[in-house]
Design an enzyme around this catalytic site. Structure first.
Site, PDB file in Angstrom:
ATOM      1  N   GLU A   1       7.819  18.242   0.239  1.00 31.03           N
ATOM      2  CA  GLU A   1       7.738  18.174   1.683  1.00 31.03           C
ATOM      3  C   GLU A   1       9.018  17.568   2.250  1.00 31.03           C
ATOM      4  O   GLU A   1       9.620  16.675   1.663  1.00 31.03           O
ATOM      5  CB  GLU A   1       6.521  17.347   2.098  1.00 31.03           C
TER       6      GLU A   1
ATOM      7  N   CYS B   1      13.953  13.594   6.739  1.00 32.62           N
ATOM      8  CA  CYS B   1      13.516  12.820   5.585  1.00 32.62           C
ATOM      9  C   CYS B   1      13.405  13.789   4.414  1.00 32.62           C
ATOM     10  O   CYS B   1      12.539  14.665   4.416  1.00 32.62           O
ATOM     11  CB  CYS B   1      12.165  12.201   5.938  1.00 32.62           C
TER      12      CYS B   1
ATOM     13  N   CYS C   1       6.615  11.394  -8.200  1.00 27.47           N
ATOM     14  CA  CYS C   1       7.411  10.208  -8.519  1.00 27.47           C
ATOM     15  C   CYS C   1       6.772   9.522  -9.714  1.00 27.47           C
ATOM     16  O   CYS C   1       5.551   9.478  -9.827  1.00 27.47           O
ATOM     17  CB  CYS C   1       7.439   9.255  -7.320  1.00 27.47           C
TER      18      CYS C   1
ATOM     19  N   CYS D   1       4.005   3.142  -7.172  1.00 30.18           N
ATOM     20  CA  CYS D   1       3.789   2.018  -6.253  1.00 30.18           C
ATOM     21  C   CYS D   1       2.356   2.159  -5.745  1.00 30.18           C
ATOM     22  O   CYS D   1       1.925   3.272  -5.409  1.00 30.18           O
ATOM     23  CB  CYS D   1       4.791   2.058  -5.111  1.00 30.18           C
TER      24      CYS D   1
ATOM     25  N   CYS E   1       1.461   4.011  -2.355  1.00 33.16           N
ATOM     26  CA  CYS E   1       2.176   5.254  -2.032  1.00 33.16           C
ATOM     27  C   CYS E   1       1.445   6.474  -2.572  1.00 33.16           C
ATOM     28  O   CYS E   1       1.078   6.524  -3.741  1.00 33.16           O
ATOM     29  CB  CYS E   1       3.589   5.187  -2.603  1.00 33.16           C
TER      30      CYS E   1
ATOM     31  N   CYS F   1       5.923   8.243   6.144  1.00 37.75           N
ATOM     32  CA  CYS F   1       6.402   7.738   4.854  1.00 37.75           C
ATOM     33  C   CYS F   1       5.258   7.510   3.889  1.00 37.75           C
ATOM     34  O   CYS F   1       4.243   6.939   4.245  1.00 37.75           O
ATOM     35  CB  CYS F   1       7.063   6.387   5.032  1.00 37.75           C
TER      36      CYS F   1
HETATM   37  N1  SAH Z   1      11.187   6.170  -3.730  1.00 40.32           N
HETATM   38  C1  SAH Z   1      12.006   5.665  -2.705  1.00 40.32           C
HETATM   39  C2  SAH Z   1      12.105   6.559  -1.491  1.00 40.32           C
HETATM   40  C3  SAH Z   1      10.858   7.269  -1.041  1.00 40.32           C
HETATM   41  S1  SAH Z   1       9.561   6.262  -0.358  1.00 40.32           S
HETATM   42  C4  SAH Z   1      11.521   4.286  -2.298  1.00 40.32           C
HETATM   43  O1  SAH Z   1      10.466   3.874  -2.726  1.00 40.32           O
HETATM   44  O2  SAH Z   1      12.275   3.631  -1.573  1.00 40.32           O
HETATM   45  C5  SAH Z   1      10.137   5.901   1.273  1.00 40.32           C
HETATM   46  C6  SAH Z   1       9.558   4.659   1.877  1.00 40.32           C
HETATM   47  O3  SAH Z   1       8.182   4.838   2.225  1.00 40.32           O
HETATM   48  C7  SAH Z   1       9.593   3.462   0.956  1.00 40.32           C
HETATM   49  O4  SAH Z   1      10.007   2.308   1.625  1.00 40.32           O
HETATM   50  C8  SAH Z   1       8.152   3.350   0.561  1.00 40.32           C
HETATM   51  O5  SAH Z   1       7.864   2.070   0.083  1.00 40.32           O
HETATM   52  C9  SAH Z   1       7.444   3.699   1.832  1.00 40.32           C
HETATM   53  N2  SAH Z   1       6.037   4.028   1.682  1.00 40.32           N
HETATM   54  C10 SAH Z   1       5.443   4.590   0.624  1.00 40.32           C
HETATM   55  N3  SAH Z   1       4.131   4.769   0.857  1.00 40.32           N
HETATM   56  C11 SAH Z   1       3.873   4.315   2.095  1.00 40.32           C
HETATM   57  C12 SAH Z   1       2.721   4.282   2.918  1.00 40.32           C
HETATM   58  N4  SAH Z   1       1.551   4.763   2.499  1.00 40.32           N
HETATM   59  N5  SAH Z   1       2.837   3.746   4.153  1.00 40.32           N
HETATM   60  C13 SAH Z   1       4.026   3.304   4.590  1.00 40.32           C
HETATM   61  N6  SAH Z   1       5.168   3.346   3.874  1.00 40.32           N
HETATM   62  C14 SAH Z   1       5.104   3.846   2.635  1.00 40.32           C
HETATM   63 FE1  SF4 Z   2       7.948   6.477  -5.800  1.00 37.65          FE
HETATM   64 FE2  SF4 Z   2       6.409   6.120  -3.677  1.00 37.65          FE
HETATM   65 FE3  SF4 Z   2       7.238   4.018  -5.082  1.00 37.65          FE
HETATM   66 FE4  SF4 Z   2       9.003   5.383  -3.581  1.00 37.65          FE
HETATM   67  S1  SF4 Z   2       7.240   4.224  -2.837  1.00 37.65           S
HETATM   68  S2  SF4 Z   2       9.260   4.668  -5.703  1.00 37.65           S
HETATM   69  S3  SF4 Z   2       8.163   7.478  -3.809  1.00 37.65           S
HETATM   70  S4  SF4 Z   2       5.860   5.653  -5.818  1.00 37.65           S
END
Ligand code: SAH
Ligand code: SF4
Length: 393
Positions: A118, A132, A139, A143, A146, A368
């Site tokens: 996406e 974006c 991934c 996290c 996420c 995000c």
């Molecule tokens: N993997 C990289 C970039 C992609 S995630 C990273 O983690 O930085 C982009 C951003 O979205 C990151 O700051 C991540 O922590 C945040 N993010 C992920 N899941 C989210 C959610 N459910 N709500 C808000 N922000 C989120």
């Molecule tokens: Fe991967 Fe999501 Fe963590 Fe970014 S926030 S490193 S996309 S699992």
């Protein structure tokens, strides 16, 4: 053992299909040098003309956005035909396009069968609007807040597949030839699916293409790469791309950060902060962005806001508080608005201006951390249906 074929019943067509034509090589992810080489190797262009032809093609591809060699009017007809025999400029397929009430646009792009990512365009972010982009399918980092991290399938995107996301957005925004002013797409953030620093070679090559002045020409200062903290790659990111850095921090102590961002076990906060301080080109004009997702009762207390200010002392920094975007099945809640405001006020008093990121595109799940390919979601929901007892309400 012998096999007897009854040829009398053979169909009129040949039994075996003719050998499939090899897939045409896509030129859009190549550097200028690779492009010149590819033209010579395919014997489409003489070596002494390669550099000149590559420059011509580059402008057509990346400045005019053409996808058909036939449109390259200053290239000889025979050369255009020869190019089309061997190469392609085709975009990957847009499987789905959604536009939010607030103007946010989201594309689900199929790079190959089963490989979908996406890409989201958010108006009024950065100078005019930010795209974006995704760097991986899925991934590996998991996290806990996420959605992308729950996707099973993971593969790195190629440079061409990363560039294609920008081209598709430009197609849809009708922004070719690449304008120098009044752009709708002015900034790029690597905040889509995936961890860009686990795919640095392709990300760096894509950035070289996107930032090239005779092409899409988005300045490196308007490109931000977000990482969850792959410390050993930070310096390489800075020296190779000269882009802006964003760090997904989310916690101010190791115990909590390990829970939210498991990668913290490998690269704990002290190492991460040292790596950030050493990021090439850091200055007050080129600050690091710290992303901090607001999770109710988890990381949103005034004490944590103060700890954040302490942790960032001496680093040229911006802070982005991201209201948590809930997704089906997630174990967290977004902090109350009042709590977020109180957290932000502490940061404001310490000199960080308006750190709350307004949620965008919520109606199309474009925010995000919500990105996850539709096919994957459908597969998951089909699985759930199969798993569910037949008489479930
Ligand atoms: N993997 C990289 C970039 C992609 S995630 C990273 O983690 O930085 C982009 C951003 O979205 C990151 O700051 C991540 O922590 C945040 N993010 C992920 N899941 C989210 C959610 N459910 N709500 C808000 N922000 C989120
Ligand atoms: Fe991967 Fe999501 Fe963590 Fe970014 S926030 S490193 S996309 S699992």
């Amino acid at each position: 053992m012998g096999v007897t074929l009854d040829l009398s019943r053979a169909p009129a067509q040949p039994l075996a299909p003719p050998l499939a034509k090899p897939a045409l090589a896509n030129l859009t992810g190549l550097s200028r040098t690779e492009l010149a080489q590819a033209l010579v190797e395919a014997e489409v262009v003489r070596p002494d003309k390669a550099k000149m032809r590559a420059s011509q093609l580059w402008r057509w591809m990346h400045h005019y956005g053409v996808t058909d060699f036939a449109q390259m009017t200053d290239v000889a007809k025979e050369t255009r035909a020869a190019l089309a025999e061997t190469f392609t400029l085709a975009r990957p397929e847009v499987v789905e396009r959604q536009v939010s009430k607030d103007g946010t646009r989201k594309w689900l792009i199929r790079m190959a069968p089963g490989i979908e990512v996406e890409t989201v365009y958010i108006p009024d972010v950065g100078r005019a609007g930010a795209l974006c982009v995704s760097s991986q399918v899925g991934c590996t980092l998991n996290c806990t807040f996420c959605h992308t991290g729950t996707q099973a399938l993971v593969r790195n995107l190629t440079a061409a597949e990363i560039v294609a996301q920008v081209q598709i957005a430009r197609d849809d925004l009708e922004e070719w030839p690449s304008p120098k002013e009044d752009r709708r797409l002015s900034n790029i953030v690597f905040m889509g699916m995936g961890e860009p620093l686990y795919n640095l070679d392709h990300v760096a090559q894509a950035i070289d293409i996107i930032a090239d002045n005779e092409g899409i020409a988005i300045s490196r200062r308007r490109i931000t790469v977000s990482t969850s903290g792959v410390v050993p790659q930070l310096e390489a990111l800075g020296t190779r791309t000269q882009t802006m850095l964003a760090i997904s921090l989310h916690a101010t102590n190791d115990e909590l950060r390990e829970k939210l961002v498991p990668l913290n076990r490998k690269y704990p906060l002290a190492e991460l902060m040292a790596g950030i301080r050493a990021y090439p080109g850091l200055s007050n004009a080129r600050r690091v962005t710290f992303e901090y997702v607001m999770l109710k009762g988890v990381n949103d207390s005034p004490a944590e806001a103060k700890a954040l200010v302490q942790l960032l002392k001496g680093i040229p920094a911006k802070i982005n508080l991201i209201p948590f975007n809930k997704w089906p099945g997630s174990e967290y809640e977004c902090s109350d608005w009042k709590t977020i405001e109180a957290f932000a006020a502490i940061l404001n008093r310490a000199g960080y201006a308006s750190p709350i990121r307004t949620p965008r595109g919520r109606d199309i799940l474009a925010a995000c951390g919500q990105l996850k390919s539709e096919s994957e979601k459908l597969r998951a929901s089909a699985r759930r249906k199969l798993d569910a007892p037949q008489d479930a309400p």
